[in-house]
Enzyme design. Structure first.
Site, PDB file in Angstrom:
ATOM      1  N   ASP A 168       1.736   8.855 -13.335  1.00 27.08           N
ATOM      2  CA  ASP A 168       1.346   9.368 -14.445  1.00 27.08           C
ATOM      3  C   ASP A 168       2.034   9.335 -15.186  1.00 27.08           C
ATOM      4  OD1 ASP A 168      -1.809  10.728 -15.874  1.00 27.08           O
ATOM      5  OD2 ASP A 168      -0.090  10.721 -17.427  1.00 27.08           O
TER       6      ASP A 168
ATOM      7  N   ARG B  23     -19.171  14.147 -10.799  1.00 26.79           N
ATOM      8  CA  ARG B  23     -19.313  14.946 -11.941  1.00 26.79           C
ATOM      9  C   ARG B  23     -18.379  16.146 -12.291  1.00 26.79           C
ATOM     10  NH1 ARG B  23     -24.913  17.619 -10.262  1.00 26.79           N
ATOM     11  NH2 ARG B  23     -23.359  16.987  -8.473  1.00 26.79           N
TER      12      ARG B  23
ATOM     13  N   GLY C 269     -22.507  16.532 -23.621  1.00 29.94           N
ATOM     14  CA  GLY C 269     -21.406  16.034 -23.931  1.00 29.94           C
ATOM     15  C   GLY C 269     -20.633  16.120 -22.642  1.00 29.94           C
TER      16      GLY C 269
ATOM     17  N   CYS D 153     -17.606  11.906 -21.353  1.00 30.59           N
ATOM     18  CA  CYS D 153     -18.358  10.617 -20.919  1.00 30.59           C
ATOM     19  C   CYS D 153     -19.526  10.080 -21.404  1.00 30.59           C
ATOM     20  CB  CYS D 153     -18.065  10.480 -19.222  1.00 30.59           C
ATOM     21  SG  CYS D 153     -16.504  10.027 -18.746  1.00 30.59           S
TER      22      CYS D 153
ATOM     23  N   LYS E 241     -19.575   9.075 -25.522  1.00 31.41           N
ATOM     24  CA  LYS E 241     -18.825   7.807 -25.227  1.00 31.41           C
ATOM     25  C   LYS E 241     -18.825   6.537 -24.177  1.00 31.41           C
ATOM     26  CE  LYS E 241     -15.216   7.489 -21.867  1.00 31.41           C
ATOM     27  NZ  LYS E 241     -15.475   6.383 -21.165  1.00 31.41           N
TER      28      LYS E 241
ATOM     29  N   ARG F 195     -14.103  18.260 -24.388  1.00 32.72           N
ATOM     30  CA  ARG F 195     -14.281  16.746 -24.924  1.00 32.72           C
ATOM     31  C   ARG F 195     -15.457  16.590 -25.638  1.00 32.72           C
ATOM     32  NH1 ARG F 195     -10.542  12.690 -21.017  1.00 32.72           N
ATOM     33  NH2 ARG F 195     -11.040  14.491 -19.630  1.00 32.72           N
TER      34      ARG F 195
END
Ligand code: NAD
Ligand code: UGA
Length: 441
Positions: free
Chosen positions: A30, A167, A270, A273, A276, A340
């Protein structure tokens, strides 16, 4: 097998740890210094039940390591074979999974810049014998475009699609028990590599071309989001005709053609994923002059849901100016620290705009939540959050909220209004305790 991950986020970290658990040698890379440093020091940068133990065991067994991109690039450039025709050495990586973010642009389409950057980095650091596998959610046609980009720059790596369906909150369990593994490949070698990697799980593998694989992911998320929007609209109707949405879900869901999953009414879907991905699919459909009206209706319905929830509160307690509201739950669902696109964040923002003083308690979401909501106060427990408040609003379905001492909570409040927007409490019991109880549908 020897595999690597680019991106140690919710997907990359879980998948890397679980592949190491299955016996593969995994390097997880990362470019976020803090994240890698935490992982190297045995700390988890995310909250995901059960994940820590798997990471510790895999690290102790020497099958999982974490590397910062810049450190990795310098050592890889020394290792990569100089002769592209040379056969794969034992040291070579069989596959590198790309699990970087694909956030939405203002237009709704997916921002693929992280994917393109990561793919170029991989091509420059790994020989063409290493299969590039995109695990991130990417629009149909992206793997093909990535291969075209690589060819134009003189690289001949193959790019496969292998979308992820886990999930948050049950990611470990989902990884170990997948309903299916979808692989989108354009040649037999790529197929064989992916089948070998997943062999220890003995999964049902659906093999397609990369474009269909990419669309399976978007269509799956969008379909699940559609089920949620549908039941939320039905909940509104239940309130008008005096029906019960919980029984409605059960009565519908027991029909195996419908299924009970994702029929739980709430404050709207919400997370990083669903919102969006449905936007990106709708955008893609329009660019192909094939608009998907169902998707657009779902997006509209889910956006309205936030305002609808806030209105339910102000309809009951009137002008919110200066009133203290206690919010229980800020994450987009229970079992995660992820905020998010959380409905809770949006609803809190609407209440703040209306002048309310918001006190929040969330068992895992305070760190991320307080950054997004600087005007809200984060309390150390539910009772502190409820002190002298005019209402309690449950926005995330954490189990601990079902086990509160409701008598104590009642005595702490200025007014005993309970808005249970996840339908997790026993309304009759609360009414006996003299709460004014409001739920969905
Ligand atoms: P995330 O933001 O948690 O993680 C992405 C990571 O990639 C970050 O740590 C970031 O630092 C790193 N990164 C970005 N560019 C990099 C680069 N060039 N080199 C090295 N590292 C880089 O994202 P996420 O939630 O894990 O999602 C990743 C993808 O998986 C998205 O496309 C998402 O739609 C999809 N997905 C997510 C979930 C989920 O539960 N979150 C489930 C299925 C699919
Ligand atoms: C979702 C999908 O379920 C995963 O299969 C997929 O891999 C992932 O998106 C992704 O692509 O990132 P996740 O977002 O972690 O997983 O969580 P879900 O359990 O699907 O919940 C999403 C949202 O829908 C949450 O806000 C949740 O509260 C809401 N929801 C879910 C409901 O309101 N009702 C339901 O019945 C189910």
């Amino acid at each position: 097998m020897k595999i690597a991950f680019i991106g140690a986020g919710y997907v990359g970290l879980v998948s890397a740890a679980m592949f190491a658990h299955l016996g593969h040698n995994v390097t997880c890379i990362d470019n976020n210094h803090d994240k890698i440093s935490a992982l190297q020091n045995g700390k988890l940068p995310i909250y995901e039940p059960g994940l820590g133990e798997y990471i510790n065991k895999a690290r102790l067994a020497g099958r999982l390591s974490f590397v910062l991109s810049s450190d990795f690039d310098s050592c890889r450039s020394r290792e990569v074979s100089q002769d592209p025709q040379e056969s794969k050495s034992e040291e070579e990586t069989d596959a590198i999974f790309i699990a970087v973010g694909t956030p939405p642009l203002a237009s709704g389409e997916a921002d693929l810049s992280y994917i393109y950057d990561a793919t170029m980095q991989v091509a420059q650091s790994y020989s063409e014998n290493t299969l590039i596998v995109v695990k991130s959610t990417i629009p149909p046609g992206t793997c093909k475009s990535l291969e075209s980009m690589l060819r134009a720059k003189g690289f001949s790596h193959k790019v496969a699609s292998n979308p992820e369906f886990l999930r948050e909150g049950s990611a470990v369990e989902d990884f170990l028990n997948p309903d299916r593994i979808v692989i989108g490949v354009s040649d037999q070698k790529a197929e064989a590599t992916l089948r070998e990697i997943y062999k220890p799980l003995d999964p049902l593998i659906i093999k397609t071309d990369p474009t269909t694989s990419e669309l399976i992911k978007y269509a799956s998320n969008s379909f699940l989001a559609t089920k949620i929007a549908f039941i939320n609209e039905m909940a509104n109707l239940c309130e008008k005709v005096d029906a019960d949405v919980e029984m409605l879900s059960r009565g519908m869901g027991l029909d195996h053609r419908i299924g009970e999953a994702f029929l739980k009414a709430g404050p709207g879907f919400g997370g990083s994923c669903f919102p969006k991905d449905i936007l990106a699919l709708s955008h893609l459909a329009k660019t192909h002059e094939q608009p998907c009206h169902v998707l657009d209706a779902v997006i509209f319905s889910n956006q309205n849901r936030r305002t609808h929830m806030a209105r339910k509160i102000s309809n009951t307690i009137g002008d919110l100016k200066g009133k203290v509201i206690c919010v229980l739950g800020v994450t987009f669902k229970a079992g995660t620290d992820d905020v998010r696109s959380s409905p809770a964040v949006d609803i809190i923002n609407i209440l703040l705009q209306q002048g309310a003083n918001i006190r929040v308690y969330d068992p895992e979401g305070a760190a991320h939540g307080s950054r997004l909501l600087p005007e809200a106060t984060f309390a150390k427990d539910p009772y502190e959050a409820a002190t002298k408040a005019e209402a309690v609003v449950i926005l995330t379905e954490w189990d601990e909220f079902k086990l509160l001492d409701f008598k104590k909570l009642h005595d702490t409040l200025a007014k005993p209004n309970m808005f249970d927007f996840r339908n997790i409490l026993d309304g009759e019991q609360l009414q006996k305790l003299r709460f004014s109880y409001h739920r969905i549908g």
